[in-house]
Write a protein that holds these residues in place. Structure first.
Motif, PDB file in Angstrom:
ATOM      1  N   ARG A   8     108.599  38.631 104.193  1.00 23.85           N
ATOM      2  CA  ARG A   8     108.603  37.851 105.440  1.00 23.85           C
ATOM      3  C   ARG A   8     109.149  38.693 106.594  1.00 23.85           C
ATOM      4  N   HIS A   9     110.065  39.608 106.295  1.00 16.26           N
ATOM      5  CA  HIS A   9     110.683  40.435 107.328  1.00 16.26           C
ATOM      6  C   HIS A   9     109.962  41.771 107.514  1.00 16.26           C
ATOM      7  N   HIS A  10     109.202  42.204 106.519  1.00 13.55           N
ATOM      8  CA  HIS A  10     108.624  43.554 106.564  1.00 13.55           C
ATOM      9  C   HIS A  10     107.122  43.560 106.299  1.00 13.55           C
TER      10      HIS A  10
END
Length: 295
Positions: free
Chosen positions: A262-264
């Motif tokens: 979700r972040h990367h």
């Protein structure tokens, strides 16, 4: 960081000589690509490995080498859980070539040229999986599709068992094999903490993503001959001798994996080409055969 083919041993001979432990994780892991391009797989997983190991023994005689082997060498299990005494009978070229590479490691260990250990790993998953690399196994396909908000696809009835091992646990297995002073065994199975059906793996992963449709498909013609049915690992040898245990349950690992992407996401998926082409680059003008592997 040295960007080089492991068969190009002149590129890193100095580093080999200075190493106390070598973790050998290089190789092609696609079962489907091995069946379509067996000589390519031979060159990557066998010829390059032999060159690399000979360079290791010449530059640093007796150095500890920990090799990332695979449960695929066992083929269709005659019994489960599968221990190290199980017959080796690979069902594809990738398994044959990985077995040959592990035999190089063990032969050189028997002659004292290397101090080698082979870890026969089950399906490894977790953060930093190469989601954009095609035909690398069902777990990378599952997580890629979940990150993209797409349904999951299962070949067959989903009853086949697997015991996925989280990447942190796999790393701990390598570190344990690299650090052990007295080598009691040269081959260790390393599996996850639980045996789950593919249907349960899909359900747990889908729930971790907030819900996703799960579709069941017939086995494609290219996949059915190399499907091994159910597999899960007997890890008692590595537990007893290296004091290693897989600790991360799949539900927890799936949560951690999806949280990472979700972040990367943009580092691992090209928005313009979110679904990788399973064909090799030089063959992408050919008819498309298959998008997803159950490996």
């Amino acid at each position: 960081v040295i960007a080089a083919d492991i068969g190009d041993t002149a590129a890193f001979g100095v580093e080999l000589a200075a190493s106390e432990v070598i973790f050998n994780l290089a190789g092609e892991i696609s079962h489907l690509h091995s069946m379509d391009f067996p000589e390519r797989d031979l060159q990557i997983n066998t010829v390059a490995q032999l060159r690399f190991l000979l360079a290791c023994s010449a530059a640093n005689p007796g150095v500890r080498v920990v090799y990332a082997s695979t449960r695929q060498v066992y083929g269709v299990p005659e019994y489960t859980p599968v221990d190290e005494a199980h017959p080796v009978q690979p069902v594809d070229f990738n398994g044959v070539h990985k077995l040959a590479a592990s035999m190089y490691h063990l032969m050189l260990a028997r002659t004292g040229q290397l101090d080698a250990i082979a870890l026969r790993l089950t399906n490894v998953y977790g953060p930093r999986m190469a989601l954009d690399v095609p035909c690398q196994g069902f777990l990378s396909t599952f997580f890629r599709r979940l990150v993209l908000g797409k349904p999951l696809e299962i070949f067959g009835d989903g009853r086949q068992l697997r015991d996925p091992v989280y990447v942190d646990d796999a790393v701990d297995a390598f570190l344990a094999a690299g650090a052990v002073e007295r080598v009691d065994s040269r081959i260790y199975n390393a599996g996850g903490p639980e045996a789950l059906s593919l249907a349960d793996i899909a359900r747990i992963a889908a729930n971790a993503a907030g819900g996703a449709e799960i579709l069941y498909r017939p086995f494609p013609d290219a996949v059915k001959p190399i499907d091994i049915g159910s597999y899960f690992t007997d890890s008692r040898r590595i537990q007893a001798e290296l004091k290693w245990n897989a600790r991360v349950a799949f539900a927890d690992g799936a949560d951690r994996t999806l949280a990472y992407y979700r972040h990367h996401r943009d580092r691992y998926l090209d928005p313009a080409h979110p679904e990788p082409d399973c064909r090799m680059p030089e063959h992408r003008g050919a008819p498309r055969r298959l998008m997803y592997a159950e490996g």
